[in-house]
Design a protein around this motif. Structure first.
Motif, PDB file in Angstrom:
ATOM      1  N   GLU A 198     -25.944 -74.950 -52.892  1.00 26.64           N
ATOM      2  CA  GLU A 198     -27.594 -74.549 -52.493  1.00 26.64           C
ATOM      3  C   GLU A 198     -28.364 -74.726 -51.447  1.00 26.64           C
ATOM      4  OE1 GLU A 198     -28.776 -77.038 -57.237  1.00 26.64           O
ATOM      5  OE2 GLU A 198     -26.826 -77.504 -56.333  1.00 26.64           O
ATOM      6  N   LEU A 199     -28.904 -74.360 -51.101  1.00 24.94           N
ATOM      7  CA  LEU A 199     -29.524 -73.736 -50.008  1.00 24.94           C
ATOM      8  C   LEU A 199     -31.438 -74.688 -50.237  1.00 24.94           C
ATOM      9  CD1 LEU A 199     -28.586 -70.642 -49.004  1.00 24.94           C
ATOM     10  CD2 LEU A 199     -27.713 -71.974 -48.023  1.00 24.94           C
ATOM     11  N   PRO A 200     -31.066 -75.427 -49.449  1.00 24.88           N
ATOM     12  CA  PRO A 200     -32.072 -76.174 -49.733  1.00 24.88           C
ATOM     13  C   PRO A 200     -34.135 -75.252 -49.590  1.00 24.88           C
ATOM     14  CG  PRO A 200     -30.848 -77.786 -48.493  1.00 24.88           C
ATOM     15  CD  PRO A 200     -30.444 -76.593 -49.070  1.00 24.88           C
ATOM     16  N   ALA A 201     -33.809 -74.176 -48.613  1.00 24.34           N
ATOM     17  CA  ALA A 201     -34.417 -73.734 -48.474  1.00 24.34           C
ATOM     18  C   ALA A 201     -35.391 -72.764 -49.510  1.00 24.34           C
ATOM     19  CB  ALA A 201     -34.818 -72.675 -47.238  1.00 24.34           C
ATOM     20  N   TYR A 202     -34.046 -72.652 -50.290  1.00 23.25           N
ATOM     21  CA  TYR A 202     -34.736 -71.689 -51.445  1.00 23.25           C
ATOM     22  C   TYR A 202     -34.330 -71.934 -52.899  1.00 23.25           C
ATOM     23  CZ  TYR A 202     -33.247 -68.505 -47.416  1.00 23.25           C
ATOM     24  OH  TYR A 202     -33.519 -67.644 -46.074  1.00 23.25           O
ATOM     25  N   ALA A 203     -34.974 -73.896 -53.171  1.00 21.17           N
ATOM     26  CA  ALA A 203     -34.974 -73.813 -53.961  1.00 21.17           C
ATOM     27  C   ALA A 203     -35.846 -74.073 -54.406  1.00 21.17           C
ATOM     28  CB  ALA A 203     -34.757 -75.943 -53.651  1.00 21.17           C
ATOM     29  N   GLY A 204     -35.020 -73.847 -56.688  1.00 18.46           N
ATOM     30  CA  GLY A 204     -36.115 -73.218 -57.099  1.00 18.46           C
ATOM     31  C   GLY A 204     -36.760 -74.282 -57.836  1.00 18.46           C
ATOM     32  N   LYS A 205     -38.856 -74.061 -57.852  1.00 15.68           N
ATOM     33  CA  LYS A 205     -39.090 -74.911 -59.278  1.00 15.68           C
ATOM     34  C   LYS A 205     -39.452 -74.593 -60.717  1.00 15.68           C
ATOM     35  CE  LYS A 205     -41.790 -77.722 -55.665  1.00 15.68           C
ATOM     36  NZ  LYS A 205     -42.581 -78.708 -55.252  1.00 15.68           N
ATOM     37  N   SER A 206     -39.202 -75.090 -61.954  1.00 17.52           N
ATOM     38  CA  SER A 206     -39.451 -74.434 -63.065  1.00 17.52           C
ATOM     39  C   SER A 206     -41.021 -73.984 -63.338  1.00 17.52           C
ATOM     40  CB  SER A 206     -39.118 -75.734 -63.944  1.00 17.52           C
ATOM     41  OG  SER A 206     -39.479 -75.506 -64.924  1.00 17.52           O
ATOM     42  N   VAL A 213     -35.457 -77.319 -59.772  1.00 19.50           N
ATOM     43  CA  VAL A 213     -34.206 -77.290 -59.871  1.00 19.50           C
ATOM     44  C   VAL A 213     -33.220 -76.786 -59.121  1.00 19.50           C
ATOM     45  CG1 VAL A 213     -35.454 -76.197 -61.797  1.00 19.50           C
ATOM     46  CG2 VAL A 213     -34.802 -74.901 -60.608  1.00 19.50           C
ATOM     47  N   GLY A 214     -33.188 -76.484 -58.187  1.00 21.08           N
ATOM     48  CA  GLY A 214     -32.448 -76.142 -57.269  1.00 21.08           C
ATOM     49  C   GLY A 214     -32.196 -74.833 -56.611  1.00 21.08           C
ATOM     50  N   GLY A 215     -31.231 -74.745 -56.954  1.00 21.30           N
ATOM     51  CA  GLY A 215     -30.532 -73.690 -56.979  1.00 21.30           C
ATOM     52  C   GLY A 215     -30.382 -72.624 -55.642  1.00 21.30           C
ATOM     53  N   ASN A 216     -30.782 -71.124 -55.686  1.00 26.63           N
ATOM     54  CA  ASN A 216     -30.417 -70.728 -54.418  1.00 26.63           C
ATOM     55  C   ASN A 216     -31.520 -69.558 -55.281  1.00 26.63           C
ATOM     56  OD1 ASN A 216     -29.421 -71.276 -52.379  1.00 26.63           O
ATOM     57  ND2 ASN A 216     -27.794 -71.391 -54.115  1.00 26.63           N
ATOM     58  N   TYR A 217     -33.326 -69.462 -54.756  1.00 27.52           N
ATOM     59  CA  TYR A 217     -33.978 -68.612 -55.451  1.00 27.52           C
ATOM     60  C   TYR A 217     -34.371 -67.195 -54.459  1.00 27.52           C
ATOM     61  CZ  TYR A 217     -33.583 -71.316 -59.958  1.00 27.52           C
ATOM     62  OH  TYR A 217     -32.869 -71.555 -61.185  1.00 27.52           O
ATOM     63  N   ILE A 218     -35.122 -66.147 -54.809  1.00 26.38           N
ATOM     64  CA  ILE A 218     -35.296 -65.665 -54.186  1.00 26.38           C
ATOM     65  C   ILE A 218     -36.650 -65.430 -54.056  1.00 26.38           C
ATOM     66  CG2 ILE A 218     -35.660 -62.741 -53.427  1.00 26.38           C
ATOM     67  CD1 ILE A 218     -32.587 -62.733 -54.306  1.00 26.38           C
ATOM     68  N   GLY A 219     -37.231 -66.302 -54.702  1.00 28.12           N
ATOM     69  CA  GLY A 219     -38.861 -65.853 -55.447  1.00 28.12           C
ATOM     70  C   GLY A 219     -38.885 -64.738 -55.744  1.00 28.12           C
ATOM     71  N   ALA A 220     -38.759 -63.675 -56.330  1.00 25.06           N
ATOM     72  CA  ALA A 220     -39.530 -62.178 -56.694  1.00 25.06           C
ATOM     73  C   ALA A 220     -38.117 -62.039 -57.482  1.00 25.06           C
ATOM     74  CB  ALA A 220     -39.996 -61.781 -55.482  1.00 25.06           C
ATOM     75  N   PHE A 221     -38.630 -60.907 -58.180  1.00 26.67           N
ATOM     76  CA  PHE A 221     -37.355 -60.166 -58.779  1.00 26.67           C
ATOM     77  C   PHE A 221     -37.949 -57.969 -58.282  1.00 26.67           C
ATOM     78  CE2 PHE A 221     -37.987 -63.169 -62.324  1.00 26.67           C
ATOM     79  CZ  PHE A 221     -36.957 -63.491 -62.546  1.00 26.67           C
ATOM     80  N   ALA A 222     -38.012 -58.496 -57.244  1.00 24.32           N
ATOM     81  CA  ALA A 222     -38.225 -57.538 -56.629  1.00 24.32           C
ATOM     82  C   ALA A 222     -38.312 -57.121 -54.764  1.00 24.32           C
ATOM     83  CB  ALA A 222     -39.471 -56.093 -57.318  1.00 24.32           C
ATOM     84  N   ASP A 223     -37.397 -57.789 -54.254  1.00 23.40           N
ATOM     85  CA  ASP A 223     -37.605 -58.023 -53.690  1.00 23.40           C
ATOM     86  C   ASP A 223     -36.036 -57.364 -52.655  1.00 23.40           C
ATOM     87  OD1 ASP A 223     -37.476 -58.759 -50.196  1.00 23.40           O
ATOM     88  OD2 ASP A 223     -39.460 -60.184 -50.571  1.00 23.40           O
ATOM     89  N   GLN A 224     -36.074 -56.665 -52.886  1.00 24.93           N
ATOM     90  CA  GLN A 224     -34.128 -56.801 -51.697  1.00 24.93           C
ATOM     91  C   GLN A 224     -33.704 -57.387 -50.821  1.00 24.93           C
ATOM     92  OE1 GLN A 224     -32.777 -52.881 -52.432  1.00 24.93           O
ATOM     93  NE2 GLN A 224     -33.432 -52.400 -54.188  1.00 24.93           N
ATOM     94  N   ALA A 225     -35.178 -56.839 -49.943  1.00 23.57           N
ATOM     95  CA  ALA A 225     -34.679 -57.463 -48.442  1.00 23.57           C
ATOM     96  C   ALA A 225     -34.466 -59.165 -48.178  1.00 23.57           C
ATOM     97  CB  ALA A 225     -36.375 -56.663 -47.704  1.00 23.57           C
ATOM     98  N   LYS A 226     -35.472 -59.798 -49.378  1.00 19.63           N
ATOM     99  CA  LYS A 226     -35.423 -61.210 -49.381  1.00 19.63           C
ATOM    100  C   LYS A 226     -34.033 -61.517 -49.909  1.00 19.63           C
ATOM    101  CE  LYS A 226     -37.567 -65.328 -49.584  1.00 19.63           C
ATOM    102  NZ  LYS A 226     -39.015 -66.380 -50.275  1.00 19.63           N
ATOM    103  N   GLY A 227     -33.868 -61.467 -50.360  1.00 16.90           N
ATOM    104  CA  GLY A 227     -32.103 -61.320 -51.634  1.00 16.90           C
ATOM    105  C   GLY A 227     -31.590 -60.765 -50.445  1.00 16.90           C
ATOM    106  N   LYS A 228     -31.056 -59.686 -49.734  1.00 18.96           N
ATOM    107  CA  LYS A 228     -30.286 -59.919 -48.739  1.00 18.96           C
ATOM    108  C   LYS A 228     -29.725 -61.050 -47.423  1.00 18.96           C
ATOM    109  CE  LYS A 228     -28.417 -56.284 -45.749  1.00 18.96           C
ATOM    110  NZ  LYS A 228     -28.966 -55.346 -45.102  1.00 18.96           N
TER     111      LYS A 228
END
Length: 372
Positions: A198-206, A213-228
């Motif tokens: 789990e990368l702290p920089a991408y931790a999610g918030k419910s 909630v930790g994990g690795n959250y991109i923060g969007a469902f339509a951002d391929q660039a950030k997903g990469k």
């Protein structure tokens, strides 16, 4: 006399034809259900739209006289109005995606029509409702995530695995917690030693409680660039298998893995994503975590057709055939050992012996029924 008989015969034929038309005969007797499917991404999206459309096609193929038409409205703000605009032309409307919950108001105003909602429950205004003419299905993503976590733990060569999500909505947190539960289960019961990265920089918030909630959250469902970017960061940490539950943003993660060294894999999400994993002579998809909407859509249409339909807000898991993983030959790269272990644990989830952690059941990935 012969001419008179001919005229009388013609008049009789015309009279019978008029009577048939006036009574509606000759059309409705053979008319089957006319099904509409309204999507925001099309019926060839490789995801919800396509999976539901295939279910409709299966129904239509088994019921001569029935038909289907697909409609696309890519403006999320117009989807409810789009349903209202066309519902008069259909017997049933199928709508895949959380964005269609507001169509509950249209369903309430059209009780003679049937509606199938996928991944959302109907709402009238802000109130969630259950309606007699709506079958709405949601899924226990934690179960599908659990199977993915076990698959990842059994196949990792670096002993580092991860789950990548879009936004910390309950459904995404379910996938995350389920995946983590599966890894922990495999470590406990199958002798694996996989680490969940789990990368702290991408931790999610419910999105509901604002809890970290930790994990690795991109923060969007339509951002391929950030997903990469997120995918590349996890690869740099040594992760070699990732469950990707991030919508279109997940395509960026797929791209990162495709461009990486051979031996790195993703696990698809919601539908069979094996075709999306093809790159040159290899495929990066290990398997896919499933929401089995295709057969369920077909089954509900059949019930409407047969007159046995019952409105329901259903939460579907393995016990109802709603969750699973891809095991069809040629559509996965799981080992025989992994397939055997997954089949074993599937039955334990199905009968309730194992209950993976989720956003709704109060369990945690390191403490859930069946782990110890």
């Amino acid at each position: 006399m012969k001419k008179i008989k001919t005229v009388l015969a013609l008049l009789l034929i015309l009279s019978l034809a008029f009577t048939a038309l006036a009574c509606g005969g000759g059309e409705s007797d053979d008319k089957g259900l006319h099904v509409g499917i309204l999507t925001t991404s099309g019926v060839d999206d490789g995801s919800f739209g396509q999976a539901c459309y295939e279910g409709i096609q299966n129904f239509v193929g088994a019921n001569p006289g029935t038909s289907v038409n697909d409609i696309k409205e890519d403006d999320f703000g117009r989807v409810v109005q789009a349903v209202a605009d066309v519902i008069a032309d259909y017997d049933v409307m199928v709508m895949p995606g959380f964005q269609f919950s507001g169509a509950g108001s249209v369903a309430k105003e059209n009780p003679e029509k049937h509606f199938i909602l996928v991944d959302s429950y109907p709402k009238v205004g802000e109130e969630e409702v259950q309606l007699d003419n709506v079958y709405a299905m949601m899924f226990k993503e934690d179960e599908s995530g659990f199977f993915a976590g076990i698959a990842a733990a059994l196949h990792t060569k670096t002993n580092k695995v991860a789950v990548v999500n879009g936004i910390a909505f309950p459904s995404n947190v379910n996938y995350q917690y389920g995946f983590m539960s599966g890894v922990n289960y495999a470590n406990k019961h199958y002798g694996t030693s996989a680490e969940i990265v789990e990368l702290p920089a991408y931790a999610g918030k419910s999105s509901i409680t604002d809890e970290d909630v930790g994990g690795n959250y991109i923060g969007a469902f339509a951002d391929q660039a950030k997903g990469k970017v997120v995918g590349e960061a996890l690869l740099a940490e040594g992760v070699d298998i990732m469950l990707v539950a991030a919508g279109d943003s997940g395509n960026g993660v797929f791209a990162a893995v495709k461009e990486s060294a051979e031996g790195n894999y993703v696990i698809g999400c919601d539908v069979d994503q094996f075709d999306d994993g093809a790159t040159g002579s290899r495929n990066i998809v290990l398997t896919s975590a499933l929401k089995n909407m295709t057969p369920i859509v077909a089954a509900q249409l059949q019930k409407i057709n047969d007159g046995t339909f019952k409105g329901e807000n259903a939460l579907l898991g393995a016990a109802e055939g709603g969750t699973g993983y891809v095991s069809e030959d040629g559509r996965h790269q799981l080992s025989e050992d992994a397939l055997a272990k997954l089949a074993e644990v599937y039955e334990l989830v199905k009968n309730g012996t194992v209950v993976p952690a989720s956003s709704y059941n109060g369990h945690k990935p390191d403490n859930f029924p069946g782990l110890n």
